[in-house]
Enzyme design. Structure first.
Site, short mmCIF file in Angstrom:
data_model
loop_
_atom_site.label_atom_id
_atom_site.label_comp_id
_atom_site.label_asym_id
_atom_site.label_seq_id
_atom_site.Cartn_x
_atom_site.Cartn_y
_atom_site.Cartn_z
N ASP A 168 0.88 -0.99 0.16
CA ASP A 168 -0.01 0.08 0.01
C ASP A 168 0.94 1.21 -0.10
O ASP A 168 2.12 1.12 0.11
CB ASP A 168 -1.00 -0.04 1.23
CG ASP A 168 -2.12 0.72 1.03
OD1 ASP A 168 -3.21 0.67 1.57
OD2 ASP A 168 -2.07 1.85 -0.03
C1 GLC Z 1 -4.43 4.29 -0.20
C2 GLC Z 1 -5.42 3.13 0.09
C3 GLC Z 1 -5.36 1.98 -0.98
C4 GLC Z 1 -5.33 2.70 -2.23
C5 GLC Z 1 -3.80 3.33 -2.39
C6 GLC Z 1 -3.90 3.89 -3.77
O1 GLC Z 1 -3.61 4.70 0.69
O2 GLC Z 1 -4.91 2.43 1.40
O3 GLC Z 1 -6.52 1.34 -0.72
O4 GLC Z 1 -5.55 1.69 -3.19
O5 GLC Z 1 -3.59 4.18 -1.54
O6 GLC Z 1 -4.56 5.10 -3.98
#
Ligand code: GLC
Length: 748
Positions: A281
């Protein structure tokens, strides 16, 4: 035979086997192509494929990195012209011409916005969820997006948690069914179709178990809960072909998931044989330093790589910190190769080498077909929770309506959280729909009373009260702005924000019948307001077509069929609250003495000696799986085909469902079981099957479910999945709190 000959023969056999298994692996043209490409790559180029950066147009710093083979994926670039220019640079100006994979969060729609996932879950309709995902994939891919970070499969049991809105609720089976449907809709029949978008199941794992519902927070999960509750939806979606997976920010039992070898290696790679791309993430690799699990970013990079995270989302620690440990031999380059192999394989499977560019003809967004699908999902996602004296649907005796509340005409907020590309200009609100469809036949007195959900200014209350007094009925649109749920947006108080409670109370005091429609990202606390209203319709942020959907339901052009995908608490203090809880040694039963019934100077006594709250009792406001219709359904004649089943056996459970009302309606028939005793304690109920059927007035249908012995297995705390002998109860009914009851046993 002499030993030497034996040895020679054995050696030849091994050689032949190696060649055949190697050739077997290399026989796969994709693998052969990956190996060929991999063999040409420098370490810098390999680490480049493992790098995902956020878009920044055609900026020099991005272009230069692309030319040097330093970027594998870009997220949040959605301008097709820019995407094609960047892609052309990668394909024509980098040494190996490896195309870039462009990603975007398309959580519940790209341009045409569908209800938030928790709303889609309330439809209990996998076909609809798949259809919505297909629309989203067609729209997103037309802009050049071929990877999206959905579906979110995190089980949510705490309404305080902002991200409960992004998942499919509290039940593993419902989440599994809808997660698989979304994967199918996004990925289509074959990944290399230009309209297919690689799904990314997230956030692995246990993210929804954050302490206190505080996003990103610590999760302590027993092995049996991990295996029986939090992991099944991921396993189902991976078995359904999900191409990628995202690790979660949180730790489980002291190990942050970006470096959790048990989760990523032992379970995901070895036990489940998942060979897709694992992406971190955002910054989650580096956050292992903050967690106190890594001593430095370099340490975090090594821990994540060795755990199995293939791609680094926007943290850059792989590119910055993996070269030296590989050069020094501390980290084997073969580990890097495996990660890059998975990334290259995905790009080949997506057809990016053959079709790297996005067609530049004008993308087609918001088609009538797409909007009709979005409306259908919004209709089936709404949950009718109260309908005193059948106030709804409004009939033609109504000549005037007061439209009050901050969510009646909130085109941005109606879309819900995680909307990057949807445009509020396309949102059709309830007010706009009412004016369009009923403006010529009804007197519509619109007085919002508040301008947005957090608004505390009461200066418009008088107009709202006057509108109510001048009308036959009040439609009160309350709820939460989109930003009050979603990532990093947990709430400790989940009641209606701002001065909505006060406004609703004053409107109700006019004595006019009130229909409360809540549009929110979580089941808002409504315990004290519920007695003030005659009808209560709940809609998890319904998206672009929420207005037409809700108005059709209010006037009976559509019949509510949604059912709660989460338990609806009386008050936030009951959270976490969920139906498939354990029984405890002192389960609450019968009448609970409430806080105001305790006599003054009461002597020391353990009230009831059971597990409950003095001020909230033992039950939620509404149970999981609950929802009303404009018709009624009767369940009769439960039949079980067997009283005992052994392993590899199954039983057929059926009953008759009859529409005993006056309008056609859809009913979500649910089958639950209870395993009364096990080598680990078992939940008081578990959803094991459901079916949504439509019945005309007076029509009956036999609904049948096959229950296999495998459906009765559970995991203990020693990583064993067991089928144990014992007594079971089975229910088939309209929700998790009622149904026809039957019993059976499992046998050796
Ligand atoms: C965010 C979220 C994740 C998302 C990613 C890209 O922090 O936790 O669900 O897909 O970043 O935006």
């Amino acid at each position: 035979m002499k030993n030497s000959v034996l040895l020679w023969s054995f050696g030849m056999l091994c050689l032949l086997l190696c060649v055949s298994c190697e050739s077997g692996k290399e026989k796969d043209p994709v693998e052969e192509r990956v190996s060929r490409l991999l063999s040409q790559m420098t370490l810098e180029e390999k680490l480049g494929q493992m790098e995902q950066i956020t878009g920044g147009g055609y900026a020099d710093y991005i272009v230069n990195q692309i030319k040097g083979g330093g970027i594998g994926s870009i997220l949040n670039e959605v301008n097709p012209e820019v995407i094609n220019r960047l892609q052309k640079t990668a394909v024509e100006e980098s040494r190996l011409g490896i195309p870039i994979l462009f990603g975007r969060d398309v959580i519940h729609g790209f341009k045409t916005i569908f209800p938030v996932p928790l709303g889609q879950a309330a439809s209990w309709n996998p076909q609809l969820v798949e259809a919505g995902a297909r629309v989203s994939a067609v729209e997103a891919s037309s802009a050049g997006i071929r990877w999206t970070f959905a579906p979110m499969l995190d089980i949510g049991r705490d309404q305080r948690w902002g991200r409960i809105v992004e998942g499919f609720g509290e039940d593993p089976l419902l989440t599994s069914a809808l997660g698989c449907a979304m994967v199918k809709g996004l990925q289509g029949e074959r990944l290399n179709d230009p309209s297919s978008v690689a799904a990314c199941v997230k956030h692995f794992a246990g993210y929804g178990a954050a302490e206190g519902g505080r996003d990103y927070n610590t999760a302590v999960i027993s092995e049996e809960q991990l295996r029986n509750v939090y992991l099944p939806p991921f396993k189902a979606a991976i078995d359904a072909g999900a191409a990628t997976l995202m690790v979660s920010f949180n730790e489980i039992n002291g190990i942050p998931n970006s470096g959790n070898r048990y989760l990523l290696q032992d379970i995901l790679r070895k036990e489940w044989q998942f060979n897709g791309v694992i992406v971190s993430d955002w910054n989650s690799i580096g956050e292992m330093v903050s967690h106190g699990y890594a001593e430095s970013l370099a340490d975090a990079a090594e821990k994540a790589l060795l755990a199995g995270v293939d791609m680094d989302m926007e943290n850059h620690v792989y590119r910055q910190h993996l070269t030296s440990p590989v050069k020094s031999g501390k980290v084997k380059e073969a580990v890097i190769d495996e990660a890059v192999r998975r990334i290259l394989r995905l790009k080949i499977q997506l057809g990016l080498f053959e079709n790297p560019y996005t067609p530049t003809e004008q993308p087609v967004f918001y088609t009538k077909e797409s909007l009709d699908k979005a409306k259908k999902v919004a209709v089936e996602s709404a949950v009718l929770l109260k309908n005193e004296n059948n106030l709804l649907p409004l009939n033609n005796t109504i000549k005037s309506i007061a439209v009050i509340g901050p969510m009646a005409d909130a085109p941005h907020d109606q879309l819900g959280t995680w909307v990057f590309d949807g445009e509020k200009a396309h949102t059709v609100t309830p007010l706009a729909t009412l004016r369009e469809e009923y403006g010529s036949t009804l007197k519509i007195n619109y007085a919002p009373g508040l301008n947005f959900s957090r608004d505390k200014d009461k200066k418009q209350f008088a107009q709202a009260i006057a509108a109510a007094k001048a009308s036959d009925v009040v439609l009160f649109f309350a709820g939460e702005e989109a930003i009050l749920s979603g990532e990093a947006h947990s709430r400790a108080d989940i009641s209606l924000p701002g001065a909505q409670k006060e406004l609703l109370t004053e409107v109700a005091q006019t004595g006019k019948p009130v229909v409360l429609i809540v549009i929110a990202g979580r089941t808002t606390e409504i315990y004290e307001q519920l007695p003030l209203v005659n009808a209560y319709l709940f809609s998890f942020h319904p998206g672009t077509m929420g207005g037409p959907a809700l108005v059709d339901l209010i006037f009976g052009k559509a019949v509510p069929s949604g059912k709660l995908p989460v338990t609806y608490p009386k008050m936030v203090g009951q959270s976490p609250i969920y139906y498939n809880h354990k029984n405890t040694g002192r389960p609450p039963a019968g009448k609970i003495e409430t806080i105001d019934e305790i006599p003054l100077e009461a002597g020391q006594v353990s009230l009831g000696n059971t597990s409950h709250y003095l001020d909230a009792g033992k039950d939620p406001l509404f149970p999981f799986g609950y929802g009303l219709s404009y018709t009624t359904f009767q369940y009769d004649d439960l039949k079980l085909s067997a009283q005992e089943i052994g392993k590899n056996e199954q039983l057929l459970a059926s009953c008759t469902v009859t529409n005993t009302g006056t309008v056609e309606g859809a009913e979500i028939v649910q089958l639950y079981i209870r395993d009364w005793a096990g080598s680990v304690t078992r939940p008081v109920k578990e959803l094991k099957a459901f079916d949504k059927i439509s019945l005309k007035p007076g029509e009956s249908a036999t609904v049948s479910f096959i229950l296999t012995a495998d459906d009765l297995k559970f995991w203990n705390n020693k990583n064993q999945q067991l089928l144990e002998t014992g007594d079971f109860t089975l229910w088939i009914g309209p929700n998790s709190a009622e149904g026809l009851e039957g019993r059976f046993r499992t046998k050796n």
